[in-house]
Write an enzyme that holds these catalytic residues in place. Structure first.
Site, PDB file in Angstrom:
ATOM      1  N   ASP A  83       0.833  -1.203   0.000  1.00 54.82           N
ATOM      2  CA  ASP A  83       0.000   0.000   0.000  1.00 54.82           C
ATOM      3  C   ASP A  83       0.871   1.257   0.000  1.00 54.82           C
ATOM      4  O   ASP A  83       0.367   2.377  -0.143  1.00 54.82           O
ATOM      5  CB  ASP A  83      -0.989   0.005   1.161  1.00 54.82           C
ATOM      6  N   ASP A 106      -0.890  -6.333  -0.107  1.00 54.76           N
ATOM      7  CA  ASP A 106      -1.280  -5.612   1.099  1.00 54.76           C
ATOM      8  C   ASP A 106      -2.793  -5.403   1.114  1.00 54.76           C
ATOM      9  O   ASP A 106      -3.380  -5.017   0.094  1.00 54.76           O
ATOM     10  CB  ASP A 106      -0.612  -4.228   1.139  1.00 54.76           C
ATOM     11  N   LYS A 123      -1.265  -9.598   2.981  1.00 55.84           N
ATOM     12  CA  LYS A 123      -0.584  -9.130   4.184  1.00 55.84           C
ATOM     13  C   LYS A 123      -1.470  -8.136   4.909  1.00 55.84           C
ATOM     14  O   LYS A 123      -2.087  -7.268   4.270  1.00 55.84           O
ATOM     15  CB  LYS A 123       0.760  -8.468   3.857  1.00 55.84           C
ATOM     16  N   GLU A 153      -1.772  -5.737   8.762  1.00 55.95           N
ATOM     17  CA  GLU A 153      -1.026  -5.184   9.879  1.00 55.95           C
ATOM     18  C   GLU A 153      -1.715  -5.491  11.206  1.00 55.95           C
ATOM     19  O   GLU A 153      -2.945  -5.506  11.287  1.00 55.95           O
ATOM     20  CB  GLU A 153      -0.884  -3.669   9.714  1.00 55.95           C
ATOM     21  N   GLU A 166       8.879  -4.270  11.340  1.00 52.59           N
ATOM     22  CA  GLU A 166       9.264  -2.949  10.845  1.00 52.59           C
ATOM     23  C   GLU A 166       9.717  -2.031  11.972  1.00 52.59           C
ATOM     24  O   GLU A 166       9.029  -1.872  12.985  1.00 52.59           O
ATOM     25  CB  GLU A 166       8.114  -2.288  10.081  1.00 52.59           C
TER      26      GLU A 166
END
Length: 279
Positions: free
Chosen positions: A49, A88, A118, A120, A186
C-alpha cells in the site's frame, strides 16, 4: 489468460520453509516492468500500500483503496513467473472483523491472482488471521511500526524499546500461532528483531529491523532513489534513478527547445527505402 488462472512458481508454504535458511529476498512492486525486473531475484514480491505514497502522491498509506490495490496487483502479476505475489490489504478493508477481512482478501486474490495477503497488527489480528487461514487464504502478518496505525503510534517511530518489547513478543507469537506463514518486522531495535526471529517458528522479514531476520524487504522506489520525499534511516539507496531521470528530462527539454531533437536519424523520408534485390 485471466488473473485467477495464473500461478507463480513459489507459494506461501515455500516461503515458510525458508525459515532459518538462505535469507529471503523481497521488494515492493506496482508495475509490470518492475515486476519483470525483480522476478528472477526475489522470493516474494509485495504489492504494498506504499503505492499510495510512491506513485500517487498521497501523504500516507491511509488513502489507498481496494481498487488501487487490485489495479496494481493485476499489473504486477503480469510480470511474474517465479516469485510469490503478496497483496497488502488496504486500511479499512479488514479491521472491522474476520468476515469483512475474508470478503476483501478473497476479492484481492480472485481479481489479481495473488498467492497471499498481508495485514497489519499483532494480538488484535490473531482471530482474523486464523479465520482467513482456515478458509484457504495465506496470510503474512506485519508488526512493529504499522504504517496504517501511524496516527495512534504518534508518527513513524521505532517500536519495541524498553518495556514495549514484551508487547512485540506477544504480537509475534500470536500471529505465528494463528497460522501466518511469515511476519514483517518494521522499525524495531536490532537486538529485539533477533530475539523475535529466534523465538517464533515462521520467517521474519525485516524492514528497519536486523540483518539477522530471515529475510528483508524494501520499498522499490526508496532503494532505487525514485521516491525522495524522505529517506528513512533503514533505506540503502542502491541507485539514484530519480536524479538521473531528472537530468535526462532536462536534457530532452533543452534539445526540444533548441530544435536539436528530433534529429535526422529520428525522422522519416518522403518515400520508403527500396528493398534490396535478394536474387
Amino acid at each position: 489468460m485471466s488473473a485467477t488462472a495464473r500461478k507463480t512458481a513459489l507459494n506461501a508454504e515455500d516461503i515458510r520453509a525458508l525459515k532459518g535458511g538462505t535469507p529471503i529476498v523481497s521488494l515492493t512492486a506496482y508495475t509490470t516492468p518492475m515486476a519483470q525486473a525483480m522476478d528472477e531475484h526475489c522470493d516474494f514480491v509485495l504489492v504494498g500500500d506504499s503505492v499510495g505514497m510512491a506513485l500517487h502522491g498521497l501523504p500516507s498509506t491511509l488513502g489507498v483503496t481496494m481498487e488501487m490495490m487490485i489495479l496494481h496487483g493485476q499489473a504486477v502479476m503480469r510480470g511474474l513467473t517465479k516469485a510469490l505475489m503478496v497483496m497488502d490489504m488496504p486500511f479499512g478493508s479488514y479491521e472491522e472483523g474476520p468476515a469483512q477481512a475474508f470478503r476483501n482478501a478473497a476479492r484481492l486474490m480472485a481479481e489479481t491472482g495473488a498467492g497471499a495477503v498481508k495485514l497489519e497488527g499483532g494480538v488484535e489480528m490473531a482471530d482474523t488471521i486464523r479465520f482467513l487461514v482456515a478458509r484457504g487464504i495465506p496470510v503474512m502478518a506485519h508488526i512493529g511500526l504499522t504504517p496504517q496505525s501511524v496516527n495512534t503510534l504518534g508518527g513513524y517511530k521505532v517500536q519495541g524499546r524498553d518495556s514495549a518489547a514484551a508487547g512485540l513478543f506477544a504480537d509475534a507469537r500470536a500471529v505465528a500461532d494463528a497460522g501466518a506463514f511469515a511476519v514483517v518486522l518494521e522499525k524495531l531495535p536490532a537486538s529485539l528483531a533477533d530475539q523475535l526471529t529466534a523465538d517464533i517458528a515462521i520467517p521474519t522479514i525485516g524492514i528497519g529491523a536486523s540483518a539477522g531476520c530471515d529475510g528483508q524487504v524494501l520499498v522499490l522506489d526508496d532503494m532505487l532513489g525514485f521516491f525522495t520525499a524522505f529517506k528513512p534511516k533503514f533505506v540503502k539507496r542502491y541507485a539514484d534513478l530519480g536524479h538521473q531521470a531528472e537530468q535526462a528530462i532536462a536534457a530532452y527539454a533543452a534539445e526540444v527547445r533548441a530544435r536539436d531533437f528530433p534529429a535526422a536519424e529520428h525522422l522519416f523520408a518522403d518515400q520508403a527505402p527500396k528493398k534490396k534485390d535478394t536474387k
